[in-house]
Design a protein around this motif. Structure first.
Motif, PDB file in Angstrom:
ATOM      1  N   MET A 184       0.762  -0.959   0.428  1.00  0.00           N
ATOM      2  CA  MET A 184      -0.192   0.009   0.329  1.00  0.00           C
ATOM      3  C   MET A 184       1.175   1.050   0.208  1.00  0.00           C
ATOM      4  SD  MET A 184      -3.192  -0.761   0.084  1.00  0.00           S
ATOM      5  CE  MET A 184      -4.934  -1.231   0.763  1.00  0.00           C
ATOM      6  N   LYS A 185       0.428   2.430  -1.019  1.00  0.00           N
ATOM      7  CA  LYS A 185       1.456   2.983  -0.773  1.00  0.00           C
ATOM      8  C   LYS A 185       0.324   4.839  -0.163  1.00  0.00           C
ATOM      9  CE  LYS A 185       3.813   4.110  -5.105  1.00  0.00           C
ATOM     10  NZ  LYS A 185       3.710   4.883  -6.441  1.00  0.00           N
ATOM     11  N   ILE A 186       1.630   4.985   0.550  1.00  0.00           N
ATOM     12  CA  ILE A 186       0.756   6.075   1.444  1.00  0.00           C
ATOM     13  C   ILE A 186       1.132   8.070   1.298  1.00  0.00           C
ATOM     14  CG2 ILE A 186       0.172   7.550   3.955  1.00  0.00           C
ATOM     15  CD1 ILE A 186      -0.695   4.334   3.050  1.00  0.00           C
ATOM     16  N   LEU A 187       0.435   8.249   0.523  1.00  0.00           N
ATOM     17  CA  LEU A 187       1.377   9.905   0.716  1.00  0.00           C
ATOM     18  C   LEU A 187       1.227  10.699   1.951  1.00  0.00           C
ATOM     19  CD1 LEU A 187       1.648  12.404  -1.208  1.00  0.00           C
ATOM     20  CD2 LEU A 187      -0.096  13.495  -1.185  1.00  0.00           C
ATOM     21  N   VAL A 188       2.534  11.314   2.528  1.00  0.00           N
ATOM     22  CA  VAL A 188       2.887  11.739   3.956  1.00  0.00           C
ATOM     23  C   VAL A 188       2.535  13.571   3.317  1.00  0.00           C
ATOM     24  CG1 VAL A 188       3.874  11.921   6.101  1.00  0.00           C
ATOM     25  CG2 VAL A 188       3.195  10.143   4.543  1.00  0.00           C
ATOM     26  N   THR A 189       1.769  14.059   3.303  1.00  0.00           N
ATOM     27  CA  THR A 189       2.253  15.836   3.751  1.00  0.00           C
ATOM     28  C   THR A 189       2.919  16.094   4.484  1.00  0.00           C
ATOM     29  OG1 THR A 189       0.233  16.654   4.412  1.00  0.00           O
ATOM     30  CG2 THR A 189      -0.032  15.612   2.502  1.00  0.00           C
ATOM     31  N   SER A 237       7.737  12.714   9.850  1.00  0.00           N
ATOM     32  CA  SER A 237       9.025  12.177   9.461  1.00  0.00           C
ATOM     33  C   SER A 237       9.332  11.123  10.986  1.00  0.00           C
ATOM     34  CB  SER A 237      10.320  13.531  10.376  1.00  0.00           C
ATOM     35  OG  SER A 237      10.570  13.430  11.376  1.00  0.00           O
ATOM     36  N   HIS A 238       8.692  11.009  11.708  1.00  0.00           N
ATOM     37  CA  HIS A 238       8.621   9.722  13.345  1.00  0.00           C
ATOM     38  C   HIS A 238       7.916   8.796  12.213  1.00  0.00           C
ATOM     39  CE1 HIS A 238      10.767  12.787  15.268  1.00  0.00           C
ATOM     40  NE2 HIS A 238      11.574  11.340  16.082  1.00  0.00           N
ATOM     41  N   THR A 239       7.045   9.585  11.771  1.00  0.00           N
ATOM     42  CA  THR A 239       5.418   8.700  11.514  1.00  0.00           C
ATOM     43  C   THR A 239       5.901   7.957   9.797  1.00  0.00           C
ATOM     44  OG1 THR A 239       3.735   9.883  11.842  1.00  0.00           O
ATOM     45  CG2 THR A 239       3.459   8.692  10.149  1.00  0.00           C
ATOM     46  N   CYS A 240       7.000   8.306   9.489  1.00  0.00           N
ATOM     47  CA  CYS A 240       7.217   8.060   7.749  1.00  0.00           C
ATOM     48  C   CYS A 240       7.502   6.936   8.616  1.00  0.00           C
ATOM     49  CB  CYS A 240       8.420   8.831   7.235  1.00  0.00           C
ATOM     50  SG  CYS A 240       6.876   9.895   6.182  1.00  0.00           S
ATOM     51  N   CYS A 241       8.748   6.784   9.640  1.00  0.00           N
ATOM     52  CA  CYS A 241       9.945   5.634   9.560  1.00  0.00           C
ATOM     53  C   CYS A 241       9.146   4.857   9.921  1.00  0.00           C
ATOM     54  CB  CYS A 241      10.854   5.853  10.522  1.00  0.00           C
ATOM     55  SG  CYS A 241      11.780   7.772  10.134  1.00  0.00           S
ATOM     56  N   GLU A 242       7.724   5.232  10.762  1.00  0.00           N
ATOM     57  CA  GLU A 242       6.335   4.033  11.504  1.00  0.00           C
ATOM     58  C   GLU A 242       6.230   3.446  10.380  1.00  0.00           C
ATOM     59  OE1 GLU A 242       7.999   4.235  15.012  1.00  0.00           O
ATOM     60  OE2 GLU A 242       6.670   2.720  14.147  1.00  0.00           O
ATOM     61  N   LEU A 243       5.619   3.979   9.419  1.00  0.00           N
ATOM     62  CA  LEU A 243       5.405   3.720   7.931  1.00  0.00           C
ATOM     63  C   LEU A 243       5.767   2.200   7.168  1.00  0.00           C
ATOM     64  CD1 LEU A 243       3.228   6.761   6.634  1.00  0.00           C
ATOM     65  CD2 LEU A 243       2.149   4.764   7.004  1.00  0.00           C
ATOM     66  N   LEU A 244       7.625   3.025   7.518  1.00  0.00           N
ATOM     67  CA  LEU A 244       8.303   2.205   5.740  1.00  0.00           C
ATOM     68  C   LEU A 244       8.698   0.703   6.754  1.00  0.00           C
ATOM     69  CD1 LEU A 244      10.257   5.078   4.806  1.00  0.00           C
ATOM     70  CD2 LEU A 244       8.797   3.696   3.314  1.00  0.00           C
ATOM     71  N   GLU A 245       8.855   0.222   8.318  1.00  0.00           N
ATOM     72  CA  GLU A 245       8.531  -0.551   9.327  1.00  0.00           C
ATOM     73  C   GLU A 245       7.704  -1.265   9.191  1.00  0.00           C
ATOM     74  OE1 GLU A 245      11.743  -0.387  11.711  1.00  0.00           O
ATOM     75  OE2 GLU A 245      10.864  -2.584  12.321  1.00  0.00           O
ATOM     76  N   LYS A 282      15.020   2.379   3.751  1.00  0.00           N
ATOM     77  CA  LYS A 282      14.354   1.884   2.642  1.00  0.00           C
ATOM     78  C   LYS A 282      14.147   3.311   2.079  1.00  0.00           C
ATOM     79  CE  LYS A 282      11.252  -1.452   4.403  1.00  0.00           C
ATOM     80  NZ  LYS A 282       9.949  -2.120   5.208  1.00  0.00           N
ATOM     81  N   LYS A 283      14.269   3.616   0.302  1.00  0.00           N
ATOM     82  CA  LYS A 283      13.871   4.506   0.344  1.00  0.00           C
ATOM     83  C   LYS A 283      11.920   4.602   0.183  1.00  0.00           C
ATOM     84  CE  LYS A 283      17.888   4.999  -1.737  1.00  0.00           C
ATOM     85  NZ  LYS A 283      18.124   6.551  -1.505  1.00  0.00           N
ATOM     86  N   HIS A 305      -0.463   6.530  14.124  1.00  0.00           N
ATOM     87  CA  HIS A 305      -1.237   7.205  12.395  1.00  0.00           C
ATOM     88  C   HIS A 305      -0.406   5.689  12.257  1.00  0.00           C
ATOM     89  CE1 HIS A 305      -0.216  11.201  13.678  1.00  0.00           C
ATOM     90  NE2 HIS A 305      -0.463  11.416  13.165  1.00  0.00           N
ATOM     91  N   ILE A 306      -0.080   4.705  12.497  1.00  0.00           N
ATOM     92  CA  ILE A 306      -0.593   3.352  11.617  1.00  0.00           C
ATOM     93  C   ILE A 306      -1.600   2.785  12.124  1.00  0.00           C
ATOM     94  CG2 ILE A 306       0.871   1.353  10.810  1.00  0.00           C
ATOM     95  CD1 ILE A 306       2.376   3.818  10.412  1.00  0.00           C
ATOM     96  N   LYS A 307      -2.351   2.660  13.056  1.00  0.00           N
ATOM     97  CA  LYS A 307      -2.905   2.020  13.319  1.00  0.00           C
ATOM     98  C   LYS A 307      -4.441   2.894  13.101  1.00  0.00           C
ATOM     99  CE  LYS A 307      -1.777  -1.119  16.232  1.00  0.00           C
ATOM    100  NZ  LYS A 307      -1.777  -2.334  16.426  1.00  0.00           N
ATOM    101  N   ALA A 308      -4.447   4.201  12.652  1.00  0.00           N
ATOM    102  CA  ALA A 308      -4.960   4.841  12.056  1.00  0.00           C
ATOM    103  C   ALA A 308      -5.576   5.068  10.275  1.00  0.00           C
ATOM    104  CB  ALA A 308      -4.924   6.747  12.509  1.00  0.00           C
TER     105      ALA A 308
END
Ligand code: WQD
Length: 332
Positions: A1-6, A14-22, A50-51, A242-245
């Motif tokens: 799944m691909k998530i756009l983070v504005t 930035s902390h949420t992006c790390c958790e999403l990639l994790e 990850k990129k 945010h991952i749970k959401a």
């Protein structure tokens, strides 16, 4: 799944992006670096190994945003981008209404056009104003006392109206209490330019000898020691919320708001003393007059997020203090 983070290079983004990639999501970041710096993209990739896809631009720029949606098949959006300084919003209301509302409406219009109707929105406990009682539950009256908070409340109403108009939308509104701390690596954290408005960044700059002394804004509040009480939450716990959401909006349609806090309140002096003990460092402070607009105490009921998002904050005030200072030590 691909998530756009504005706003994905910002403090919480930035902390949420790390958790999403994790959690094996693909991440697309859009940011104009108004309140962050370009090196954060690399730090996110270094932490997660990850990129990410990154597009520099303004969410208010519809042509730019459509270009991103044309290039990337976005499954859901987490919307952080926005101005967030309470004091500045009082001085510059039009800048806040223009940016925070325009960016959000532009984003929602583009999402609708591309058939992407799943969004997690970054709101704030500030929409509760000065609560009558504690802890705060999501059904409390909503009332704001500054333009920043009012933009958050207006966007919540826009999202609720959007769902009423089209039940295909899946919307999670996250009301943050007081995020502090940093990723344990020390690679990303809260690094406001200039004199910080918020307590923890100010404490950290005093501890690091960048500022001389902390001013404690009043000790005559109706609290345990007279200083303001807040629900501090570790930014990594907030990111995990945010991952749970995202998982929730990927599964169910609807619109709902959730408190993201710990449910525990700490006073200014309790936080300062914990910071000094945990880090073995002195933080000189003086008691001064109250800051206008501040409330005595504010902390969350987290029952709804616990039950409906299956999310609990796990990190305590000691880790928040340790990680906040570790970030500074690693980035001297
Ligand atoms: C915390 C406590 C101050 C600074 C704000 C926004 C809220 C959210 C989080 C965006 C209070 C005291 C502070 C200082 C102090 N931001 N303090 N000396 O005001 O609870 O919330 O930031 O969403 O919307 O309103 O956070 O960190 O500014 O203050 O004594 O130099 O620390 O009086 O009791 P606040 P804060």
């Amino acid at each position: 799944m691909k998530i756009l983070v504005t706003g994905g290079t910002g403090y919480i983004g930035s902390h949420t992006c790390c958790e999403l990639l994790e959690n094996d999501f693909e991440v697309v970041i859009v940011d104009n670096f108004f309140n962050s710096s370009p090196d954060v993209v690399g730090k996110i990739e270094e932490i997660s190994k990850k990129k990410v896809s990154f597009y520099e631009g303004d969410v208010c720029d519809k042509a730019f945003l459509k270009g991103v949606f044309e290039k990337e098949k976005i499954d859901a959006v987490i919307h952080f981008a926005g101005y967030k300084a309470v004091g500045e919003s009082v001085k510059k209301p039009l800048m806040y209404y223009r940016n925070n509302l325009d960016s959000t409406i532009t984003l929602l219009e583009v999402m609708q056009e591309f058939g992407c109707k799943k969004i997690v929105f970054s709101s704030s406990a500030t929409v509760y104003g000065n609560p009558e009682k504690l802890p705060i539950t999501e059904d409390f009256p909503l009332h704001t006392t500054n333009p920043y908070g009012t933009t958050k409340l207006m966007i919540e109403d826009i999202l609720k109206d959007l769902y009423v108009s089209d039940n295909d939308w899946a919307i999670a509104i996250l009301r943050y209490f007081n995020p502090i701390g940093a990723h344990k690596s020390g690679l990303i954290g809260e690094n406001p330019n200039g004199i910080p408005n918020n307590l923890m960044p100010y404490i950290v700059k005093v501890a690091n000898h960048e500022l001389e002394q902390l001013s404690v804004f009043g000790n005559d509040y109706n609290t345990v020691d007279g200083t303001g009480v807040r629900d501090y939450i570790h930014v990594v716990d907030l990111a995990k919320g945010h991952i749970k959401a995202i998982e929730k909006v990927l599964k169910d349609n609807g619109v709902d708001a959730y408190n993201l806090g710990t449910g525990n309140g700490y006073s200014v002096l309790q936080l300062v003393n914990t910071f000094m003990e945990v880090n073995g460092i002195n933080v000189p402070y003086k008691i001064v007059e109250r800051r206008s607009g501040d409330i005595d105490a504010c902390y969350a009921s987290t029952d709804k997020a616990n039950e409906k998002l299956n999310w609990h904050a796990e990190l305590g005030i000691e880790e928040m203090c340790r990680d906040a200072y570790n970030f500074v030590l690693k980035n001297k």
